[in-house]
Design an enzyme around this catalytic site. Structure first.
Site, short mmCIF file in Angstrom:
data_model
loop_
_atom_site.label_atom_id
_atom_site.label_comp_id
_atom_site.label_asym_id
_atom_site.label_seq_id
_atom_site.Cartn_x
_atom_site.Cartn_y
_atom_site.Cartn_z
N GLY A 89 8.15 9.32 0.53
CA GLY A 89 6.14 8.97 0.68
C GLY A 89 5.47 8.22 -0.46
O GLY A 89 6.17 8.09 -1.65
N GLY A 111 3.88 6.15 4.09
CA GLY A 111 3.13 6.94 3.76
C GLY A 111 3.46 8.21 4.32
O GLY A 111 4.14 8.92 4.98
N PRO A 143 7.70 -0.12 5.66
CA PRO A 143 5.98 -0.70 5.43
C PRO A 143 5.72 -1.73 5.96
O PRO A 143 6.59 -2.67 5.37
CB PRO A 143 5.80 0.69 4.44
CG PRO A 143 7.64 -0.23 3.54
CD PRO A 143 8.47 -0.03 4.63
N THR A 184 4.28 -2.83 3.02
CA THR A 184 3.91 -2.98 1.51
C THR A 184 5.56 -3.88 1.13
O THR A 184 5.55 -4.46 0.57
CB THR A 184 3.83 -1.91 0.86
OG1 THR A 184 4.80 -0.50 1.19
CG2 THR A 184 2.15 -1.51 1.24
N ASN A 185 6.20 -3.51 2.19
CA ASN A 185 8.14 -3.90 1.63
C ASN A 185 8.72 -4.62 2.31
O ASN A 185 9.67 -3.49 2.52
CB ASN A 185 8.51 -2.67 0.20
CG ASN A 185 8.23 -2.89 -0.60
OD1 ASN A 185 7.79 -3.59 -1.97
ND2 ASN A 185 7.35 -1.16 -1.21
N ILE A 227 11.82 3.40 9.50
CA ILE A 227 11.02 3.37 9.75
C ILE A 227 10.62 2.68 8.47
O ILE A 227 11.33 2.70 7.25
CB ILE A 227 9.39 4.49 10.13
CG1 ILE A 227 10.55 5.62 10.91
CG2 ILE A 227 8.75 3.96 9.93
CD1 ILE A 227 10.02 6.31 11.84
N GLU A 237 -3.81 7.34 -5.07
CA GLU A 237 -2.76 5.84 -5.00
C GLU A 237 -3.73 4.67 -4.44
O GLU A 237 -3.87 4.92 -2.75
CB GLU A 237 -1.51 6.00 -4.21
CG GLU A 237 -0.78 5.19 -4.54
CD GLU A 237 0.49 5.03 -3.87
OE1 GLU A 237 1.76 4.66 -4.20
OE2 GLU A 237 0.61 5.87 -3.17
N CYS A 267 5.70 2.13 -4.58
CA CYS A 267 5.16 3.12 -4.91
C CYS A 267 5.20 3.83 -6.07
O CYS A 267 4.57 5.12 -6.60
CB CYS A 267 5.43 3.90 -3.52
SG CYS A 267 4.72 3.92 -2.72
#
Length: 468
Positions: free
Chosen positions: A242, A224, A141, A143-144, A139, A363, A275
């Site tokens: 995470g 997340g 994200p 963001t990247n 899975i 965050e 992160c």
């Protein structure tokens, strides 16, 4: 290439038009197995299972050849993937994303990461070897999106696996393009078809199907806390990467000029999406003013007015959580919406807060950096540990005091600890060591690589092959 709110829609439309030419939408053949993109989870897993068996029955040199081809082929598309990622998601910086892709291609370990171990003695020979799980469900994200696919593809194939990706719906185009390019590279190397696959319509329902599929033997989640919790409770072997809330501590012994440069560079890298990036500064009182002065010289914009800080919080938070509208956006875009006009030279928004302020506790994944004063380094360690929330993800420190460095490292217990450098040094950008965008703090693997995606098997021969 700088993309802001004014030209975002035009760029998205242009890139989507190009994707149409690449048969990623509007062409049914692209969603029936072409270039690894399938209609259903069942089709994708079945194809990956067949490919994995073929890879398992081949020699290690085949894996090595595939990975070399991925590195060479994907190097041609670094800029395209970076631009597509920013255009589709509205997050990050093209230059930084291009750098992330480049370092992923160059510094993600391959088959060299799989080292065998042997015991030899009076009772014979025992060999420990790393072997594949089979089909991995991964899975990824928003963001990247493409960086994670490239990184995981290299490591998982090196370990002998096939992988079915479940991309974030908000980065579908970017993720599908990355899968297509990896498949092209595998084909150029003569590797099995469909070693790396995905589905054309990412969704929670399809991700749940993937996690529950009996032929998926391992789950890897980069994202997340919700998705990490899901894979960890699946009953399967799981790797969870995470969230984090990395603090950076600066004490009176630090090189303040360098610390300021490094903090701004790390916090602003891809607009704070990683992160690992600095999320709050904890500074010893005696050097805080000078640190702020130096940060301003290096691209930080200081907000002093309490009403402006309040207004910033109001627009960047929605129902107590980071407002997706501002996640990964340029500092100047965020400032404009509270009535402050600045140029491209501003990369980070800074302000002084207490340790309980929402900017310090949450965050945010935005180039917003609160600064918390403490009386000394020892109080700074306590505050840093409190703000990291026990996630044990990443922390940074700028100090020349060995006792402080040692105490900070022991107390923080983070998977990544960067001393006297920007946060991104922790993933091999300007620092030693390999690169990954799947940093598994919750499940303990740390910075994942090929060996993280392999089973440890023991083969025992009794009474033979010992030549002591």
């Amino acid at each position: 290439m700088n993309i802001d709110a004014n030209n975002m829609e035009a760029v998205v439309n242009l890139i989507m038009k190009e994707l149409n030419k690449l048969n990623l939408e509007g062409d049914n053949t692209a969603c029936c197995g072409k270039n690894g993109v399938f209609h259903s989870v069942e089709e994708a897993v079945a194809a990956a299972k067949k490919a994995q068996r073929e890879l398992f029955d081949s020699r290690l040199e085949v894996r090595d050849k595939i990975i070399k081809s991925i590195r060479e082929h994907l190097a041609k598309y670094v800029q395209e993937l970076a631009e597509l990622g920013v255009a589709e998601t509205g997050m990050g910086r093209v230059y930084d994303k291009a750098l992330k892709h480049q370092v992923t291609i160059e510094k993600t370990p391959g088959v060299e990461d799989l080292r065998a171990f042997a015991f030899s003695g009076d009772d014979g020979l025992t060999v420990l070897e790393l072997t594949p799980y089979g089909v991995i469900g991964a899975i990824t994200p928003s963001t990247n999106p493409s960086e994670t696919i490239l990184c995981n593809s290299i490591g998982m194939i090196a370990a002998g696996n096939a992988v079915v990706f479940a991309p974030h719906p908000g980065a579908k185009k970017t993720s599908l393009r990355a899968v297509e390019l990896v498949n092209e590279a595998i084909r150029l190397a003569g590797g099995p078809e469909n070693l790396v696959v995905t589905i054309d319509e990412p969704s929670i329902e399809n991700t749940n199907k993937l996690m529950a599929h009996p032929d998926v033997k391992m789950l890897v989640a980069t994202g997340g806390p919700g998705v990490v919790k899901s894979v960890m409770s699946s009953g399967k072997k799981a790797i969870g990467a995470g969230a984090g809330n990395p603090p950076v501590l600066v004490d009176e012994t630090a090189d303040i000029e360098k610390a300021a440069r490094d903090i701004v560079a790390g916090c602003s890298f891809d607009n704070n999406l990683p992160c690992i990036a600095e999320k709050e500064v904890v500074a010893v009182d005696s050097i805080t003013d000078y640190l702020i002065f130096e940060m301003q010289k290096n691209g930080a914009y200081l907000i002093k007015d309490e009403e402006q800080i309040k207004k910033l919080a109001e627009i960047t938070l929605k129902n107590g959580e980071p407002n997706r509208k501002y996640v990964g956006r340029d500092a100047k875009v965020i400032l404009k919406d509270i009535g402050i006009e600045v140029g491209d030279e501003v990369r980070v928004i800074i302000m002084e807060t207490c340790k309980k302020h929402v900017f310090a506790v949450k965050e945010m994944l935005m180039p917003i950096l609160p600064i918390i004063r403490v009386k000394d380094a020892w109080e700074g360690i306590e505050v840093s540990k409190e703000l990291e929330h026990g996630l044990r993800h990443t922390s940074m420190i700028h100090s020349k005091n060995i006792d402080v460095l040692t105490k900070y490292a022991r107390e923080m217990e983070t998977t990544i600890l960067v001393k006297n450098g920007p946060s991104y040094a922790g993933i091999g950008v300007g620092g030693e060591g390999h690169t990954t965008f799947t940093i598994a703090g919750p499940t303990g693997e740390g910075l994942t690589s090929a060996k993280s995606f392999a089973r440890n098997r023991r083969c025992v021969l009794v009474g033979g092959l010992s030549i002591k």
